[in-house]
Structure formats: C-alpha cells, structure tokens
Design an enzyme around this catalytic site. Sequence first.
Site, PDB file in Angstrom:
ATOM      1  N   GLU A  42      37.727  44.826  23.069  1.00  0.00           N
ATOM      2  CA  GLU A  42      37.051  43.866  22.748  1.00  0.00           C
ATOM      3  C   GLU A  42      35.498  44.624  22.473  1.00  0.00           C
ATOM      4  O   GLU A  42      34.620  44.267  23.325  1.00  0.00           O
ATOM      5  CB  GLU A  42      36.831  43.029  23.768  1.00  0.00           C
ATOM      6  N   TYR A 151      44.978  45.725  22.200  1.00  0.00           N
ATOM      7  CA  TYR A 151      44.177  44.115  22.385  1.00  0.00           C
ATOM      8  C   TYR A 151      45.057  43.042  21.886  1.00  0.00           C
ATOM      9  O   TYR A 151      44.740  42.929  20.628  1.00  0.00           O
ATOM     10  CB  TYR A 151      42.680  44.334  21.934  1.00  0.00           C
ATOM     11  N   ASP A 191      44.946  45.585  27.182  1.00  0.00           N
ATOM     12  CA  ASP A 191      44.701  43.990  27.457  1.00  0.00           C
ATOM     13  C   ASP A 191      46.031  43.500  26.663  1.00  0.00           C
ATOM     14  O   ASP A 191      45.706  43.094  25.321  1.00  0.00           O
ATOM     15  CB  ASP A 191      43.574  43.573  27.159  1.00  0.00           C
ATOM     16  N   ASN A 193      47.297  40.330  27.318  1.00  0.00           N
ATOM     17  CA  ASN A 193      46.511  39.197  27.257  1.00  0.00           C
ATOM     18  C   ASN A 193      47.807  38.032  27.984  1.00  0.00           C
ATOM     19  O   ASN A 193      47.998  36.977  27.456  1.00  0.00           O
ATOM     20  CB  ASN A 193      46.052  38.691  26.153  1.00  0.00           C
ATOM     21  N   CYS A 458      28.017  18.036  45.054  1.00  0.00           N
ATOM     22  CA  CYS A 458      29.335  17.975  45.347  1.00  0.00           C
ATOM     23  C   CYS A 458      29.612  17.262  46.462  1.00  0.00           C
ATOM     24  O   CYS A 458      29.052  17.495  47.422  1.00  0.00           O
ATOM     25  CB  CYS A 458      29.886  19.545  45.120  1.00  0.00           C
ATOM     26  N   HIS A 461      30.637  19.719  49.700  1.00  0.00           N
ATOM     27  CA  HIS A 461      29.653  20.583  50.493  1.00  0.00           C
ATOM     28  C   HIS A 461      28.407  20.051  50.545  1.00  0.00           C
ATOM     29  O   HIS A 461      27.343  20.435  51.066  1.00  0.00           O
ATOM     30  CB  HIS A 461      29.373  21.860  49.815  1.00  0.00           C
ATOM     31  N   CYS A 484      31.494  21.604  41.387  1.00  0.00           N
ATOM     32  CA  CYS A 484      31.122  22.224  42.684  1.00  0.00           C
ATOM     33  C   CYS A 484      30.772  23.897  42.144  1.00  0.00           C
ATOM     34  O   CYS A 484      31.610  24.407  41.419  1.00  0.00           O
ATOM     35  CB  CYS A 484      32.334  22.490  43.697  1.00  0.00           C
ATOM     36  N   CYS A 508      35.286  22.892  45.913  1.00  0.00           N
ATOM     37  CA  CYS A 508      35.930  21.592  46.077  1.00  0.00           C
ATOM     38  C   CYS A 508      36.242  20.880  44.856  1.00  0.00           C
ATOM     39  O   CYS A 508      36.403  21.455  43.813  1.00  0.00           O
ATOM     40  CB  CYS A 508      34.953  20.669  47.005  1.00  0.00           C
TER      41      CYS A 508
END
Length: 523
Positions: A42, A151, A191, A193, A458, A461, A484, A508
């Site tokens: 990349e 890649y 990679d 993928n 959120c 929290h 979150c 969360c």
Amino acid sequence: MRILSWNVNGIQNPFNYFPWNKKNSYKEIFQELQADVICVQELKMQKDSFPQQYAVVEGFDSYFTFPKIRKGYSGVGFYVKKDVAIPVKAEEGITGILPVRGQKYSYSEAPEHEKIGFFPKDIDRKTANWIDSEGRCILLDFQMFILIGVYCPVNSGENRLEYRRAFYKALRERIERLIKEGNRKIILVGDVNILCNPIDTADQKDIIRESLIPSIMESRQWIRDLLLPSRLGLLLDIGRIQHPTRKGMFTCWNTRLNTRPTNYGTRIDYTLATPDLLPWVQDADIMAEVMGSDHCPVYLDLKEEYEGKKLSNFLSHSKEPPLLSTAHHSAYRPSKNIHSMFQHFNSMKKNKNNSPTQSENVSASASSGSSPTVSRANSVIDVDAYPPEKRRRKEQSKLLSFFAKQKEEKEETNKTEDVSIEVLDNNNESDIGLTVKKKVENGNAWKQIFSERAPPLCEGHKEPCKYLTVRKPGINYGRKFWICARPVGELIKNSNAVSEEDTQPFQCRFFIWDSDWRANSKD
C-alpha cells in the site's frame, strides 16, 4: 537473514508515528527492525511522483510496482540489503504481461536470463492486463528461493468479486507452476487480506458471516486450499507453525474504531513458505508493538547456517541488480552533485543579468521608430523585468493609491455614521430600546445556529461519543452517526448500568444516527 513484510498504508505514513517521526529515512527504520529484505505494501503513490528519499535507501536495492490507472492506491515495494544478497531476476506482476523496464518486450517475451517464468496459462491479454494493472505483486529470484511480495485485493462484497477471483486464481497457478514444474522453493509474504481460521480474529462474528456471505466463504477457502496440510496445499503458514496455539496474534486493527489498544484485530498478513525451506527457518513472528500503520510488521528469520552449510553460499550475489531495480531508473540516478547544481544555477543567473531587459528592448524598438505591440494574452509582465529603481517607484505608487482609496472610503463611512447618529437622536428612547433588544435577540439566535453542539453521551459510560460517517457502499452511505468513543473489545453486559463501578474499558453498545439525535434534541 530477516525477511520482513509491512503494510505501511502509505509510504510516508510511518513517519507520522513515534519513534519514526524522529528518524530521517527508511534506512534507520530498517536498522531498528533488524531487517535485511523488506516488502512494503500500500505505497499509495504513483511511479512518476514517487519521492527519491523513499525510492533510494542507502545500502539497499529497491524494486517497485505501481497501479497503472488508479492513483494513490495499492503498490508494492521491496528493499534488499546489498551486502546480504542481490537477486538475479525480478518481475512485477503475476501474469508476465507487463513490459520489462527499458525494453520493448514483456516479461513473458523476455529471454530466459531475464524472466522467472512459469506464468499462468490460458489467460487472455485483456484479463492479464486487468490483473496486473493495480501494482499488487513483485517476484525476486534469489537462486535459493523465489520471494513473492503481494498486496491482495480486499474482500469488499460483490463489488469486485470477479477481480478477486481472477487475481487469486492467477496467483495460485503461478505458485503451483513454479513449485511443480520449475522445482523452485517459494517464500510468499504480504497482506493477503484474508483471515484463515477462527483463531485469527477477535470478532467471532467474522466466522458467522463466513457461513452467510458466499464471497467471504470463497476467499477463505482459497487460502485454506493454498496452505498445508490441505490436500491442495502448497505452502506452510510459518508464523502459525512457530506459534500454533497463540491467541491474539493479530496484524491489523481498525484505526477508526481505535481497536488496537484492546488488540481487537485480525491476522491477515502472512509469511508462507514451501516445506523444503522449513529446516532453514529460525523464527517467524509479528511485531505488534511497532506503530506506523493500521498493520504491524511480520517477519521470517532464516538461519545463517544449517548442517554446516552457510545461507550466504546459496543466495545470489549478482554484480548488477535486475532491470526492475531503481538503480536502472534514470530519475533516481545520482548523476549530479550539489556543487554542479550550484554551478548551473550561477551560470543561469549570470546569463540572465547579461541579457537585455524588457524595458531596454522596448526603448530600443522605440528609438528605431517602431512602436512595440503587446497582445492581451501577453499583457501580464513579470515584475522582475522592471529595473530596481523603476520597480520601487511603481510599487510605491501602488501603495500610495491604495492608502488614498482607503482614506476616501473611511471618510465616506464616517459621513454615513454621522447621518445614522442624527437619525437616532430624532427617535424616542423606547424605540431605541426595542431596536437594541431585537439586535441582541438576533445575535443570540445566530450564535445558536453557528455554535457547535456538545456531542451526545453514551449510555454505558455517560461519556462524549465519537462522530463517524458510513463509508460502506449501500443505502446508508454518507450518513453520520455517533458511537461510544472507547476502544472496541468485549462489550459490557448491561450497557445501561451506569450506577455500577465502571471496570470495563471497552466500547458499550450505544449507537444513534446523527439525524435522529438532532431531531430528538429539538424536542
């Protein structure tokens, strides 16, 4: 000998991270990583604009392949330490359709001493060009083995399914022919993928999706068939052989969701090799602690000596690198030093000072009785064409006229203000009070319009949320949403239980579309 692979997500990207932002070149990075042969993926740059500082690294030969059409995308490169080995052959692409650098023939048409060969069969020219147009593969022949850097295309659903199929098929056939017909040893890094097994992902929903989405199932079956001990297998997963039961051995994380701190990732970068190279393997692992990309480096170490035989004796040490090397690229050839550059600059400056100025040319033509004709297209004259004294007078006149104009405008404004004050004096105090009140109300209204709202909190929290945009193609593409802001990981059991002591550092379940949040906040 360390062979290292790293998807850098842009060739300049690592230098945005500590400690690489304190380094000046890739040479220092390679020294830190103790790497001898490095495959980067990349690159996200074009061949014509690839900076010399990345193309030429002291002590290394380099080889690159770039996308032929799409810009700022894909790209694979190799850096090979000169005192370790110099490959005898190098190719870009899988199919052999691409032209050899500086020659009028393709790799498939090249003489035997230039090509690695054993290209996929029964691929028409259009398909071959299609497969190799994105700069996804380089092959280096080190005599002892052929090193392949890839890649592979990402699994993005049905959009590019046909391209992925063609690429995977061609890559497998090339590897198979090299092994079975060419009797060659192979190392493949890069990679890919694709994750292979459930142990290679933190998100077990990935495994469920495999049974529901045919394209995911197809790509994972491809790599499982490529790897031994599958009946169709050709290569060993060296990283997994070295660490057969290790969990959390991930190489890629979602940076947008900040999943790296919780190691909520996947393993899609590999070091693969034919079984006959296994005795030479000393180690293979990941470098999860190395920052610089959304991927971490993976590496394969080969022993310097095995059964009294030295590795260096089996590797190629050519006098000249193959034609794909940047050493043969005129744009990166160190033909001039800095001294000659300044000499050239000074000579240009001297010639410019000795040449007649435009004003002298105009005067000469006027004295000869002919009037100069200037077209509208050429009416913009370089400021440097004026003599210094004349240029100063011209600039001063412009400045004087500018300030004179400013003074006139200011006087006109003062007159207008005087009139406004006189009109206000004729009004009663109540009218003035209403006017001021209305202006204040209008000002507050505009402030509300342009001021940024505080983000929603959120539910898990009670913390400010993160603002994101849908990038996946579909009906919701471009829509904004809030989630979150904590890193993705194990979800808390009760996302509404805010009264409990917060011992869970993970994200969360809170989610809301931006349009819904704005509509609710108006109520």
